[in-house]
Write a protein that holds these residues in place. Structure first.
Motif, PDB file in Angstrom:
ATOM      1  N   ALA A  83       0.827  -1.201   0.000  1.00 18.32           N
ATOM      2  CA  ALA A  83       0.000   0.000   0.000  1.00 18.32           C
ATOM      3  C   ALA A  83       0.863   1.254   0.000  1.00 18.32           C
ATOM      4  N   VAL A  84       1.861   1.307   0.865  1.00 13.98           N
ATOM      5  CA  VAL A  84       2.743   2.468   0.918  1.00 13.98           C
ATOM      6  C   VAL A  84       3.600   2.545  -0.344  1.00 13.98           C
ATOM      7  N   ASN A  85       4.040   1.389  -0.840  1.00 14.23           N
ATOM      8  CA  ASN A  85       4.839   1.356  -2.067  1.00 14.23           C
ATOM      9  C   ASN A  85       4.037   1.898  -3.246  1.00 14.23           C
ATOM     10  N   PHE A  86       2.750   1.565  -3.320  1.00 18.41           N
ATOM     11  CA  PHE A  86       1.905   2.025  -4.408  1.00 18.41           C
ATOM     12  C   PHE A  86       1.668   3.531  -4.346  1.00 18.41           C
ATOM     13  N   VAL A  87       1.553   4.070  -3.133  1.00 22.89           N
ATOM     14  CA  VAL A  87       1.205   5.484  -2.994  1.00 22.89           C
ATOM     15  C   VAL A  87       2.418   6.385  -3.149  1.00 22.89           C
ATOM     16  N   ASP A  88       3.617   5.798  -3.187  1.00 21.29           N
ATOM     17  CA  ASP A  88       4.840   6.579  -3.279  1.00 21.29           C
ATOM     18  C   ASP A  88       5.076   7.030  -4.720  1.00 21.29           C
ATOM     19  N   GLY A  89       4.380   8.107  -5.128  1.00 26.11           N
ATOM     20  CA  GLY A  89       4.499   8.565  -6.500  1.00 26.11           C
ATOM     21  C   GLY A  89       4.820  10.035  -6.653  1.00 26.11           C
ATOM     22  N   LEU A  90       4.819  10.780  -5.552  1.00 26.70           N
ATOM     23  CA  LEU A  90       5.136  12.206  -5.593  1.00 26.70           C
ATOM     24  C   LEU A  90       6.178  12.521  -4.531  1.00 26.70           C
ATOM     25  N   ASP A  91       6.962  13.545  -4.776  1.00 31.54           N
ATOM     26  CA  ASP A  91       7.989  13.938  -3.821  1.00 31.54           C
ATOM     27  C   ASP A  91       7.385  14.219  -2.450  1.00 31.54           C
ATOM     28  N   GLY A  92       7.897  13.545  -1.436  1.00 31.76           N
ATOM     29  CA  GLY A  92       7.482  13.802  -0.065  1.00 31.76           C
ATOM     30  C   GLY A  92       6.188  13.130   0.354  1.00 31.76           C
ATOM     31  N   LEU A  93       5.505  12.447  -0.575  1.00 27.34           N
ATOM     32  CA  LEU A  93       4.187  11.908  -0.249  1.00 27.34           C
ATOM     33  C   LEU A  93       4.258  10.751   0.747  1.00 27.34           C
ATOM     34  N   ALA A  94       5.030   9.715   0.426  1.00 26.65           N
ATOM     35  CA  ALA A  94       5.087   8.545   1.308  1.00 26.65           C
ATOM     36  C   ALA A  94       5.685   8.900   2.664  1.00 26.65           C
ATOM     37  N   ALA A  95       6.722   9.741   2.672  1.00 32.63           N
ATOM     38  CA  ALA A  95       7.346  10.123   3.944  1.00 32.63           C
ATOM     39  C   ALA A  95       6.368  10.898   4.820  1.00 32.63           C
ATOM     40  N   GLY A  96       5.619  11.813   4.208  1.00 31.87           N
ATOM     41  CA  GLY A  96       4.652  12.587   4.983  1.00 31.87           C
ATOM     42  C   GLY A  96       3.511  11.737   5.506  1.00 31.87           C
ATOM     43  N   LEU A  97       2.990  10.842   4.666  1.00 31.16           N
ATOM     44  CA  LEU A  97       1.903   9.974   5.104  1.00 31.16           C
ATOM     45  C   LEU A  97       2.378   9.027   6.200  1.00 31.16           C
ATOM     46  N   GLY A  98       3.608   8.518   6.063  1.00 29.01           N
ATOM     47  CA  GLY A  98       4.161   7.653   7.106  1.00 29.01           C
ATOM     48  C   GLY A  98       4.312   8.385   8.424  1.00 29.01           C
ATOM     49  N   MET A  99       4.751   9.640   8.357  1.00 34.47           N
ATOM     50  CA  MET A  99       4.934  10.431   9.569  1.00 34.47           C
ATOM     51  C   MET A  99       3.587  10.701  10.257  1.00 34.47           C
TER      52      MET A  99
ATOM     53  N   HIS B 124      -4.602  20.398  -9.270  1.00 34.03           N
ATOM     54  CA  HIS B 124      -3.698  20.709  -8.165  1.00 34.03           C
ATOM     55  C   HIS B 124      -2.249  20.691  -8.649  1.00 34.03           C
ATOM     56  N   THR B 125      -1.435  21.552  -8.078  1.00 38.60           N
ATOM     57  CA  THR B 125      -0.006  21.508  -8.356  1.00 38.60           C
ATOM     58  C   THR B 125       0.604  20.312  -7.644  1.00 38.60           C
ATOM     59  N   HIS B 126       1.862  20.035  -7.975  1.00 40.36           N
ATOM     60  CA  HIS B 126       2.582  18.914  -7.352  1.00 40.36           C
ATOM     61  C   HIS B 126       2.561  19.049  -5.826  1.00 40.36           C
ATOM     62  N   ARG B 127       2.976  20.194  -5.328  1.00 43.33           N
ATOM     63  CA  ARG B 127       3.045  20.374  -3.870  1.00 43.33           C
ATOM     64  C   ARG B 127       1.667  20.360  -3.232  1.00 43.33           C
ATOM     65  N   ARG B 128       0.696  20.978  -3.894  1.00 43.41           N
ATOM     66  CA  ARG B 128      -0.639  21.046  -3.282  1.00 43.41           C
ATOM     67  C   ARG B 128      -1.290  19.665  -3.258  1.00 43.41           C
ATOM     68  N   THR B 129      -0.987  18.823  -4.250  1.00 45.73           N
ATOM     69  CA  THR B 129      -1.487  17.452  -4.231  1.00 45.73           C
ATOM     70  C   THR B 129      -0.975  16.709  -3.009  1.00 45.73           C
ATOM     71  N   VAL B 130       0.317  16.858  -2.728  1.00 46.99           N
ATOM     72  CA  VAL B 130       0.913  16.210  -1.558  1.00 46.99           C
ATOM     73  C   VAL B 130       0.266  16.735  -0.281  1.00 46.99           C
ATOM     74  N   LEU B 131       0.071  18.051  -0.196  1.00 49.84           N
ATOM     75  CA  LEU B 131      -0.509  18.638   1.011  1.00 49.84           C
ATOM     76  C   LEU B 131      -1.965  18.209   1.202  1.00 49.84           C
ATOM     77  N   VAL B 132      -2.710  18.073   0.110  1.00 48.84           N
ATOM     78  CA  VAL B 132      -4.096  17.607   0.210  1.00 48.84           C
ATOM     79  C   VAL B 132      -4.151  16.184   0.754  1.00 48.84           C
ATOM     80  N   LEU B 133      -3.264  15.317   0.267  1.00 46.50           N
ATOM     81  CA  LEU B 133      -3.224  13.947   0.780  1.00 46.50           C
ATOM     82  C   LEU B 133      -2.760  13.907   2.233  1.00 46.50           C
ATOM     83  N   TYR B 134      -1.796  14.762   2.590  1.00 51.15           N
ATOM     84  CA  TYR B 134      -1.425  14.903   4.007  1.00 51.15           C
ATOM     85  C   TYR B 134      -2.665  15.237   4.835  1.00 51.15           C
ATOM     86  N   LEU B 135      -3.446  16.185   4.328  1.00 52.29           N
ATOM     87  CA  LEU B 135      -4.617  16.659   5.064  1.00 52.29           C
ATOM     88  C   LEU B 135      -5.623  15.543   5.279  1.00 52.29           C
TER      89      LEU B 135
END
Length: 394
Positions: free
Chosen positions: A169-185, A322-333
């Motif tokens: 699951a985490v391997n699949f979601v790791d597609g954008l810079d900072g996404l997997a690390a942020g979700l893991g945190m 969404h931009t690259h960064r905003r996509t990551v932040l939305v998923l963080y949210l």
């Protein structure tokens, strides 16, 4: 450190988190330098968002940070209850993590086929289970509630399936810079908060120490890796990093939920008995949802469930505008809303938790719909790692 009259090692866990972050941050720079000098960089694939070759295998640095954090924890008197000879779980996760990272690093360097990588994941999960970190009981809430005690074979099978699911699951979601690390945190933080509530409620129960230590170290290594990995990324964690995060989430979840029995709460308190499972399920909900959607999507088209595509949740958000960064932040949210919302029910009164979660849910929905509200549906120019432009396909 005392907390409400109960010994809760807040300072020690904070130190574990900080050491994990510091060692990971420093080691990541060394790994990046070594990868650049040796010429091992990630090639551009059709499904990738980035457009500049970038070194990978950041998971090796993350595991170094995790091992350092766990070693520190083993030397702190307030945390020794989480280690052998009292419990074998921390020893189990270190060896399982080593197996997963070795497989991941090999894959980052030479790209293993799906079957070989799956065998490596199963080997890591079985190692963790056989060394003592596994589901021992499962609470079934129906017909008044009962606790099913698992034998060795059953616990190993369930632990292995659960762990491999989360790793992928985490391997699949790791597609954008900072996404997997942020979700893991974020997910690790939710499990850490829950473990602290169990430590408080149960007066320092031994069973709550391993998940708290694992979750604190996980938060630390993700926080230490993020400065190198947030867009524009200077190094990728690779499969070694994403699979390690999945393993650690599975380990913390198993340790937090796999030993819950009715004797801890009382047979009538079904909500309290189910709270570990609810928190763990919430913490991993977004990655698992993406995984399930990907498998269904690919199987429905007659493709392998491991065949790559550009239909993950982050790809969909990019196409929304969404931009690259905003996509990551939305998923963080979204992960924060689901995971921390679930944790809040074990921390504050249910009415307050429900109201706060509802408000946060509405806020996340509005943040997700911003491009639609702006009328920017469809393709959008997104910033790549090299600050060049690339257009996503419809």
């Amino acid at each position: 450190m005392g907390f409400g009259g109960v010994g809760i090692p807040l300072r020690e866990l904070a130190l574990v988190l900080l050491v994990g972050a510091a060692i990971t941050y420093l080691t990541t720079g060394l790994v990046r330098y070594a990868m650049m000098r040796s010429g091992f960089v990630a090639e551009i694939r059709e499904r990738d968002v980035h457009r500049q070759p970038t070194p990978s295998a950041g998971g090796a640095a993350m595991f170094t940070g995790f091992a350092a954090a766990v070693f520190l924890a083993s030397q702190l008197p307030a945390l020794t209850r989480g280690f052998m000879p009292i419990t074998p779980e921390m020893n189990a996760i270190i060896w399982a993590g080593l197996v997963i990272v070795v497989v991941g690093v090999i894959d980052d360097l030479v790209e293993l086929d799906a079957l070989t990588k799956m065998i490596g994941q199963i080997l890591g999960a079985v190692t963790m289970s056989l060394l003592g970190l596994r589901w021992a009981t499962i609470f079934v809430p129906f017909a008044g509630g009962t606790t099913v005690v698992l034998d060795s074979l059953q616990s190993t099978i369930i632990t292995t399936i659960f762990t491999v699911l989360l790793v992928n699951a985490v391997n699949f979601v790791d597609g954008l810079d900072g996404l997997a690390a942020g979700l893991g945190m974020i997910a690790g933080g939710a499990i850490l908060v829950f473990s602290l509530t169990v430590l408080y409620d149960q007066g320092g129960a031994v069973s709550a120490y391993p998940p708290a230590i694992i979750a604190a170290a996980l938060c630390g290594i993700c926080a230490g890796f993020l400065p190198h990995n947030f867009e524009p990324s200077r190094i990728f964690m690779g499969d070694s990093g994403s699979m390690l995060i999945g393993l650690l989430l599975a380990a913390a979840s198993t340790s937090a939920s796999g030993k819950i029995t009715m004797s801890l709460y009382g047979a009538v308190d079904v909500v309290a008995l189910m709270s570990p499972f609810i928190v763990v399920a919430a913490a991993i909900f977004i990655p698992v949802l993406d995984l399930v959607m990907a498998v269904i999507r690919r199987l429905s088209k007659g493709r392998s469930p491991f065949a790559a595509d550009r239909m993950h949740l982050h790809h969909r958000l990019l196409r929304m505008g969404h931009t690259h960064r905003r996509t990551v932040l939305v998923l963080y949210l979204w992960v924060s809303v689901v995971a921390l919302g679930a944790v809040s029910f074990s921390v504050v009164p249910p009415k307050i938790a429900a109201l706060g979660t509802l408000v946060a849910f509405l806020g996340a929905a509005v943040a997700t719909a911003i491009p639609l509200l702006d009328g920017k549906i469809g393709t959008r120019r997104v910033t790549s790692l090299s600050d060049s432009q690339t257009q996503l396909p419809e």
